[in-house]
Write an enzyme that holds these catalytic residues in place. Sequence first.
Site, PDB file in Angstrom:
ATOM      1  N   ASP A 178       0.839  -1.200   0.000  1.00  0.00           N
ATOM      2  CA  ASP A 178       0.000   0.000   0.000  1.00  0.00           C
ATOM      3  C   ASP A 178       0.879   1.257   0.000  1.00  0.00           C
ATOM      4  OD1 ASP A 178      -2.483  -1.647   0.537  1.00  0.00           O
ATOM      5  OD2 ASP A 178      -1.290  -2.117   2.299  1.00  0.00           O
ATOM      6  N   HIS A 206      -4.598  -3.322   6.615  1.00  0.00           N
ATOM      7  CA  HIS A 206      -4.460  -3.622   5.178  1.00  0.00           C
ATOM      8  C   HIS A 206      -5.835  -4.063   4.669  1.00  0.00           C
ATOM      9  CE1 HIS A 206      -3.079  -4.956   1.311  1.00  0.00           C
ATOM     10  NE2 HIS A 206      -3.624  -6.138   1.521  1.00  0.00           N
TER      11      HIS A 206
END
Length: 351
Positions: A178, A206
């Site tokens: 990410d 996440h």
Amino acid sequence: SFLTLEKEPVTVLVTGAACSLNNFENWPHIWTGQIGYALVPMIARGAMLGPDQPVIVHLLDIEPAAEALNALKMELIDAAFPLLKGVVVTTDVVEACDGVEIAILVGGYRRKDGMERKDVMSKNVSIYKAQALALDQHAAPDCKVLVVANPANTNALILREFAPSIPEKNITCLTRLDHNRALAQISERLNVYVSDVKNVIIWGNHSSTQYPDANHAIVDTGIGEKPAIELVDDDNWLKTEFVETVQQRGAAIIKARKMSSALSAASSACDHIHDWVLGTPKGTWVSMGVSSDGSYGIPQGLVYSFPVTCDKGEWSIVQGLKIDEFSRAKMDENAKELMDEKSMAYSCLGD
Ligand code: NAD
Ligand code: LMR
């Protein structure tokens, strides 16, 4: 001297490594071992631990994948990687965990049609409990663990609970993908190289609730460093499109590929361990899912993604960053989601 001393090999475990087209459990033919197949050659080439660090890999998968695991071993041998000093393939979790110094946990179930989130969570937290027990008993005492499989933060939390002999600081989860996605979005927007952007932050889980934060990001303009917020000059883009694109990138890849991201996940897993073991460059931080120590008001013990710097194999949460109201709300939303996941995981283990 003419003598060059080779370093001792480091033993690295990768679970979920067997790449095959299978129909386990009556799944209509489905490709598995996606990340593992991309990751293992990166490790064997030195992308994770450096070009002078020999490695031994332990590769674990489940019984129906045993033949595919052997095929992977054949390919690794055929590739004649100079740094690869041994390959152990096994479906026995105890053999897999024996003496490992780094464990990358990718194996697990992915969601099938008609399965509820709780059903996937239930299967995966049971796997993580079993692997925790094996790592606790058989891994090297200072083993560093990276959980990739989803729900990554909560799997890591369960693993920590059931592997009490492994130091809490050694159990982490992957949010570096990410983080890298956030760097890439800023580089595209500003038309600069991705290597000229640093210090974005992924806060929290996440999941699509994660908070990609560019308030502290820096861009090297060639004539000095400047805050990304000044260069982007559109607060609205940073609060909306940027955040949403990064949050939804995993889903966008699944839609386009019909499978979740694999090469970018594998590469980011290498980045995570590389920087953890070898250190972050001066003035640069990265995002890692780690056990909260209460920094930034995040409940202690949650596995939460923070900005961290690494030195001599230890991460430290970057302190003293100014948090505005917008960020605060998003960070708290992530803490709440992770508390809910934690209770769901415990109720699954109790079932
Ligand atoms: P995949 O389905 O292709 O492979 C999973 C592998 O795990 C299979 O080979 C399967 O046989 C194996 N496995 C199942 N149970 C196991 C067990 N008990 N022990 C060992 N191996 C076992 O999945 P993938 O695409 O490689 O993704 C793996 C995981 O990573 C998924 O949970 C995915 O959602 C997650 N993921 C995380 C990130 C991240 O950034 N954190 C990014 C992408 C994917
Ligand atoms: C990703 O971020 O690409 C994956 O975690 C998506 C998923 O659900 O496997």
